[in-house]
Design a protein around this motif. Structure first.
Motif, PDB file in Angstrom:
ATOM      1  N   ARG A  43       0.856  -1.052  -0.065  1.00 53.97           N
ATOM      2  CA  ARG A  43       0.001  -0.024   0.158  1.00 53.97           C
ATOM      3  C   ARG A  43       0.930   1.190  -0.024  1.00 53.97           C
ATOM      4  N   HIS A  46       2.862   2.713  -3.459  1.00 54.27           N
ATOM      5  CA  HIS A  46       2.075   3.294  -4.516  1.00 54.27           C
ATOM      6  C   HIS A  46       2.521   2.634  -5.928  1.00 54.27           C
ATOM      7  N   GLN A  49       1.935   3.896  -9.337  1.00 57.22           N
ATOM      8  CA  GLN A  49       2.865   5.154 -10.052  1.00 57.22           C
ATOM      9  C   GLN A  49       4.302   4.601 -10.308  1.00 57.22           C
ATOM     10  N   ASP A 339       2.176  16.949  -4.787  1.00 64.59           N
ATOM     11  CA  ASP A 339       2.868  15.815  -4.762  1.00 64.59           C
ATOM     12  C   ASP A 339       4.193  15.683  -5.907  1.00 64.59           C
TER      13      ASP A 339
END
Ligand code: UTP
Length: 468
Positions: A43, A46, A49, A339
């Motif tokens: 988790r 990511h 990504q 981000d």
């Protein structure tokens, strides 16, 4: 369905969508806590990504073209004329320190692989006579700055999973070298998974854990926000943050001139630079490109650009990054809301992992891509960024490489400390016998002027001496 089976079902489709299903290959062999650990790491990783980041990092800037548009940065040079005098800068920096507007941040989450020291680098013994650790010298410098300005400078220390527990244990055992505990905040940076260099698949370090490593000193931005440190700074009235790294015991802690130039020129992020000794010195090059300050790493600056000279024969691109910065807290706060404020860089490194059968693989060649963010990539985001030249011999001696190496090793660092402290003693009228190591604790003197106030002219140092 049992809860870990529910978790598995959730995560399986995510992994399948991104070609990373192999991460659950050993699920049936894991107990409940191992399953929870694995799910938690996936988790945090990511996964969605990773592919994007990998591709984005590969499409990295065409530095060769960018470098040809570069000009030297906006800078306050030693011995150079400028609209802000060094005295005015120091006075402004002194005043901000006295008003308690300065906090300090030490990034100490790196793994120090080049040094080859298994502990956090800050514990490394560097004092040439005292054997004091990097942490001791840096913390004592901050303590001395707090005493000088009669107000403690709050310190934020970034650690990583690799260094947190050992750093905390050490600092507690050493009672934070005299700093008030309510003025020291340790916070942990994030991690990034390493991927196989050829397939792009995330590597497993064991059947129940990913091969994770710290996400670079740029991880500081997100970590500061996640740990509520930015809010803490605002609550304490800290407007400016003095940034330094764990490997440079010569750092001019909370340098009032750097802080003063930063404030008086309305900079959002300022950097102390040293003049490069030669075109191929291994320092990041601070330049201006299209009106924005940036750092081009030494490996990315084309040789012909690096070698360009001014009329007097000095290097046109002279400014080497010392990794000492001053940030506006408001600037960090603004950047932390996005981000994407910092890109990921990739590096091909050796990473120990397991293969699809669960057998350990210790590769003799770099086998993995690691992802890291660098804090200096915030420079182009600053509306205004300035560079202030510092004297390399007096302020910059990083410990990067293993003992015995010619550059940036513990030996070169100790030699620089001895040379500086000898200079302070000699400026006070003392005599230091040839080849005699001398070391001055920051608690004895922070600079030559403080040493002069304490040393009797004519005193002779003819054996190794530690003044504290
Ligand atoms: P370096 O880039 O020199 O890396 O870090 P390092 O991990 O210390 O050493 P090598 O490359 O493995 O040999 C510069 C500074 O940034 C910190 C380090 O602790 C050091 O103060 N850093 C680096 C972090 O805080 N986190 C990271 O993920 C990487």
């Amino acid at each position: 369905m049992m809860s870990d089976e529910r978790d598995r079902a959730d995560i399986e489709s995510l992994l399948a969508a991104h070609g990373q299903q192999h991460l659950l290959a050993f699920w049936a062999e894991l107990d409940a806590s191992q399953r929870q650990q694995l799910i938690g790491q996936i988790r945090l990783a990511h996964v969605e990504q990773i592919g994007l980041r990998h591709r984005a990092a590969r499409r990295s800037n065409d530095w060769s073209a960018l470098a040809r548009r570069a000009t030297p940065p906006v800078a306050f040079r030693l011995n150079g004329a400028s609209e802000i005098s060094i005295d005015a800068a120091r006075t402004a920096g002194d005043a901000a320190l006295r008003r308690g507007e300065i906090g300090a941040i030490l990034v100490a989450g790196g793994q120090g692989t080049r040094l080859g020291f298994a502990q956090p680098k800050g514990k490394y013994s560097i004092g040439p006579v005292s054997g004091a650790s990097l942490f001791q010298i840096l913390f004592e410098k901050l303590l001395a700055v707090g005493r000088r300005y009669e107000i403690p400078v709050p310190l934020y220390v970034m650690t990583s999973d690799a260094t947190h527990a050992a750093t905390e244990d050490y600092l507690e055992a050493q009672r934070y070298f005299g700093l008030e505990t309510n003025c020291v905040c340790l916070f942990c940076q994030g991690v990034m998974p390493a991927v196989d260099a050829t397939t792009g698949k995330i590597l497993l370090s064991s059947k129940s854990s990913l091969a994770l490593s710290p996400d670079g000193h740029g991880g500081m931005l997100a970590a500061l926000a996640n740990a509520d440190c930015l809010a803490d700074m605002q609550w304490r009235g800290i407007k400016y943050l003095f940034y330094f790294q764990v490997d440079n015991p010569l750092v001019e802690m909370c340098d009032p001139a750097l802080i003063g130039y930063h404030i008086l020129s309305g900079s959002e992020m300022s950097t102390a630079a040293v003049a490069k000794r030669d075109a191929d010195e291994r320092l990041g090059n601070i330049v201006t490109i299209d009106g924005r300050t940036r750092i081009i790493e030494y490996s990315d600056l084309p040789e012909d650009v690096a070698k360009q000279q001014n009329l007097d024969g000095s290097l046109r691109f002279w400014a080497g990054n010392t990794a000492v910065h001053v940030f506006d807290v408001a600037f960090l706060d603004r950047c932390s809301r996005s981000d994407d404020a910092l890109p990921f860089h990739t590096a091909c490194k050796k990473v120990s992992c397991i293969d699809e059968l669960g057998n350990r693989v210790e590769s003799s060649e770099p086998n993995a891509i690691k992802f890291e963010r660098f804090i200096f990539d915030l420079l182009p985001a600053a509306e205004r960024a300035i560079v202030v030249e510092a004297d390399a011999a007096r302020t910059f001696a990083p410990v990067k490489n293993a003992p015995g190496e010619k550059r940036d090793s513990p030996d070169t660092c100790r030699a620089a400390m001895i040379a500086l402290h000898r200079e302070w003693l000699e400026s006070a009228g003392a005599k230091v016998a040839l080849g005699t190591p001398v070391e001055i604790s920051p608690l004895f003197a922070l600079d030559a002027a403080e040493a002069r106030a304490k040393i009797e002219p004519g005193i002779v140092f003819d054996k190794p001496t530690y003044l504290r």
